[in-house]
Design a protein around this motif. Structure first.
Motif, PDB file in Angstrom:
ATOM      1  N   GLY A   1       0.845  -1.446   0.002  1.00 23.96           N
ATOM      2  CA  GLY A   1      -0.020   0.056   0.031  1.00 23.96           C
ATOM      3  C   GLY A   1       0.981   1.469   0.024  1.00 23.96           C
ATOM      4  O   GLY A   1       1.901   1.177   0.445  1.00 23.96           O
TER       5      GLY A   1
ATOM      6  N   LYS B   1      -0.752  -0.027   6.639  1.00 18.33           N
ATOM      7  CA  LYS B   1      -0.059  -1.471   6.750  1.00 18.33           C
ATOM      8  C   LYS B   1       1.064  -1.765   7.845  1.00 18.33           C
ATOM      9  O   LYS B   1       1.238  -2.817   8.215  1.00 18.33           O
TER      10      LYS B   1
ATOM     11  N   ASN C   1      -5.545   0.315   1.612  1.00 17.10           N
ATOM     12  CA  ASN C   1      -5.858   1.435   1.237  1.00 17.10           C
ATOM     13  C   ASN C   1      -6.602   2.358   2.375  1.00 17.10           C
ATOM     14  O   ASN C   1      -7.737   1.828   2.645  1.00 17.10           O
ATOM     15  N   LYS C   2      -6.390   3.133   2.809  1.00 12.48           N
ATOM     16  CA  LYS C   2      -6.951   4.053   3.928  1.00 12.48           C
ATOM     17  C   LYS C   2      -7.360   3.216   5.160  1.00 12.48           C
ATOM     18  O   LYS C   2      -8.401   3.075   5.445  1.00 12.48           O
TER      19      LYS C   2
ATOM     20  N   HIS D   1       5.711  -0.875  -0.024  1.00 13.37           N
ATOM     21  CA  HIS D   1       5.043   0.203  -0.953  1.00 13.37           C
ATOM     22  C   HIS D   1       5.574  -0.096  -2.227  1.00 13.37           C
ATOM     23  O   HIS D   1       4.888   0.510  -3.269  1.00 13.37           O
TER      24      HIS D   1
ATOM     25  N   CYS E   1      -0.874   4.261   4.648  1.00 15.09           N
ATOM     26  CA  CYS E   1      -2.198   3.519   4.597  1.00 15.09           C
ATOM     27  C   CYS E   1      -2.682   2.604   5.763  1.00 15.09           C
ATOM     28  O   CYS E   1      -3.633   1.824   5.871  1.00 15.09           O
TER      29      CYS E   1
END
Lengths: 304, 376
Positions: free
Chosen positions: B41, B47, B213-214, B197, B45
């Protein structure tokens, strides 16, 4: 920029121009007076305001008599104890600042440094007011005592006898407490700067590999904070060794330190040569401490 | 690869909030024993927070993490059967390689002879034999990382967590380490959970990838599925390079579908989409799945391709930009409708990059099963 710095080293004239003023200052106001006092230590009183520098070693002989040597040793012991307590108290404080949220850190550092902006004499008197027989410490202890007494009557026991204030001031305890109070910031700041540089993931790595918090502290935090610990110890021990005001104000008759003896020679006893000899013995002792520390630092560097 | 279906880590409805910020939002996923799992991600995000919760450095605000059947809620990091390789490597600077690698074993009270043996074994595993007495500041970043890896592997954890393991290495070394990490994982058979990433890193090493994501899992799939069958625009765009066109679903039958895209024209697919008729959808088309050639003349640039083979989609445009990358050339092409599309073309011969240049009119075609229709 690098080029300019190179030129700076090569061009002698600007260098000399910049260096002259501070060097002159140092010689005039530091080296020269120290040299005069050093010469005095080899002299004897020839009149109320007259010193004959005869090259005698009598002052040093007298300074190494047991009476004075024992005060030297005691000063060293008091300074060492002060440093140890500062280290024990200062380490958690430094750690707390390091691990505090970033927005709190400047305020905590300010709290540590705030006493620097207050005159030492005022701080000492304030502490004395707190510790006097009618001070808040005694009042607080008295309150606790009465509370305990009241509790005893409550459970049907004899009440305690009346509270007699504890003598907190004018003894060795007061001197050490005062010295710790004054010198604590000197210990906390170098410790903080060492801990702040420590990569926090090293601590997490140690935890991750199975070490508890205590083992992590002993095996990772302390060894890596060693330069800060050494700096803090030196910067606390040396001024504590030469402490004058605190033992003078807060100490009893038996808690004078070497600086108090030196002061007496220059003032009441008016024996400048002997005071000078004692002063220089103290300076030599500090030199030895600093030399030992830098030798150790070099060894660590070589071992790398 | 030993494909045991037993989950070693179960993440159950885990959320993590820092003040008002939600870093991880109600995530549930299973990580299987023996797999190479990657959390992929963009930065921020969530992770890394997820990884740190598995390691025990962060506590979930809600939810539960179960490792090897045991609830980890009250288990501190030093008691968990997982070990972590930190992004900064976190090699102890005051210890030599042997002492670093043996640290965990010494804490655990393992006997001296066994420590020596296992440290040696771990160092051989990461190809650091002969470095036993080195201090960390005498080693390169890549070597320090191997020390960190050996230091964790020597503990024989159930799961090895790796936080951005390759981000600090240069490109060549990174490619080599991707390979070595996969090899190592197969050799030791420990479950690896890696955060990155970098999509190349994720695609090349993972058995399965969770795209984050988010704070939410955008898609969880094996690498090729993630690339060829992205579930949404975020995944399509984050993993690899992609052209995305907005359109309306005009035809949707079991064996064919069509999307009317204002910028691209009508896009035909040879399979159904299962979306409501007239719905807003997006067509995702990878640059390398588009064939490029000189329009009209039927002059095939690539041997098999004619102007537009039977069943292919066709579009026309003008080349507005070119980047020659050695193995491929990347073209920015302006479609007749004005929109830009990216096309990549492998340089199969030494002179392929000379076939097209700026302002050339070109036609493009692609197979009817190349575009992916995305509903979100």
């Amino acid at each position: 920029m690098a080029g300019a710095l190179q030129d700076w080293k090569l061009q002698k004239k600007p260098f000399v121009a910049i260096a002259t003023a501070p060097v002159f200052w140092l010689i005039l106001f530091f080296v020269a007076p120290m040299a005069i006092v050093w010469l005095y230590s080899f002299g004897q009183n020839a009149g109320p305001a007259d010193i004959d520098i005869s090259g005698t070693l009598d002052n040093y002989k007298r300074a190494t008599e047991w009476l004075y040597l024992s005060i030297f040793l005691k000063s060293f012991a008091v300074a060492a104890l002060t440093t140890l307590i500062c280290l024990i108290v200062g380490f958690p404080v430094a750690m707390a600042i390091t691990f505090a949220a970033p927005k709190w850190r400047p305020w905590m550092l300010l709290g540590i440094m705030l006493p620097f902006w207050t005159n030492l004499l005022i701080r000492t008197y304030a502490l004395m007011a707190l510790m006097g027989t009618n001070g808040y410490m005694n009042k607080g202890l008295g309150g606790l005592w009465e509370g305990a007494s009241w509790f005893r009557t409550l459970v049907g026991m004899q009440p305690l006898e009346a509270w007699t204030p504890v003598q907190l001031l004018y003894n060795n305890f007061a001197v050490v407490l005062g010295l710790v109070y004054v010198h604590l910031p000197f210990m906390v700041l170098p410790l903080y700067s060492a801990l702040d540089r420590l990569d926090k993931s090293l601590i997490e790595a140690s935890l991750d590999l199975g070490a508890g918090h205590f083992k992590t502290f002993m095996k990772v935090v302390v060894p890596l904070a060693a330069p800060g610990i050494v700096a803090g110890v030196m910067i606390t021990l040396i001024p504590a060794l030469g402490a004058y005001l605190t033992p003078d104000l807060m100490g009893g008759t038996d808690s004078q330190m070497i600086a108090n003896v030196i002061e007496r020679q220059f003032k009441r006893a008016n024996d400048w040569p002997f005071g000078a000899a004692l002063s220089f013995l103290l300076i030599y002792a500090m030199f030895i401490l600093i030399a030992l520390q830098s030798m150790r630092a070099n060894k660590v560097k070589e071992a790398r | 690869m030993t494909e045991t279906k037993q989950p070693i880590i179960q993440i159950r409805n885990v959320s993590k909030r820092f003040g008002k910020v939600t870093a991880v939002d109600n995530v549930s996923l299973d990580i299987l024993a023996g797999e190479f799992f990657v959390l992929l991600g963009p930065s921020g995000c969530g992770k890394t927070t997820l990884l740190r919760m598995i390691a025990g450095f962060e506590m979930p605000t809600e939810g539960q993490i179960i490792i090897d059947g045991q609830d980890m809620s009250l288990v501190p990091p030093n008691k968990r059967p997982v070990n972590m390789v930190f992004q900064s490597y976190a090699v102890f600077p005051h210890m030599n390689v042997t002492d670093n690698v043996g640290y965990g074993l010494r804490i655990a009270g393992v006997g001296k002879a066994e420590i020596r043996e296992r440290v040696q074994e771990a160092l051989e595993l990461v190809k650091l034999g002969g470095f036993e007495d080195r201090m960390p500041d005498q080693m390169s970043g890549g070597q320090r990382q191997r020390v960190a890896l050996a230091r964790s592997l020597v503990m024989r954890p159930k799961v090895l967590l790796l936080d951005e393991p390759l981000s600090a290495l240069d490109a060549k070394l990174r490619a080599q380490m991707q390979f070595e990490l996969s090899e190592l994982q197969e050799k030791v058979g420990i479950t690896f959970v890696t955060v990155t990433h970098d999509q190349d890193e994720a695609l090349s090493m993972a058995c399965r990838i969770a795209v984050v994501n988010k704070g939410e899992i955008a898609q969880l799939a094996p690498p090729s599925d993630l690339y060829e069958y992205p579930a949404n625009r975020f995944v399509a765009d984050f993993v690899g390079s992609v052209n995305i066109f907005e359109g309306k679903l005009t035809l949707d039958e079991p064996d064919r579908a069509a999307v009317e895209c204002p910028g691209l024209g009508k896009v035909y697919l040879n399979h159904g989409v299962t979306g409501p008729h007239g719905a807003d959808v997006w067509v995702a088309l990878r640059p390398e799945k588009i064939y490029l050639h000189v329009p009209g003349e039927g002059k095939a640039i690539r041997a098999a391709a004619q102007d537009a083979p039977e069943g292919h989609n066709l579009a026309r445009g003008t080349i507005k930009g070119m980047s020659y990358l050695g193995d491929i050339t990347l073209y920015e092409i302006q479609l007749e409708g004005g929109q830009m599309i990216r096309v990549s073309r492998p340089n199969l011969s030494r002179h392929d990059q000379e076939d097209f240049t700026w302002d050339d009119k070109v036609s493009m075609h692609w197979r009817a099963d190349s575009p992916v229709v995305l509903l979100s």
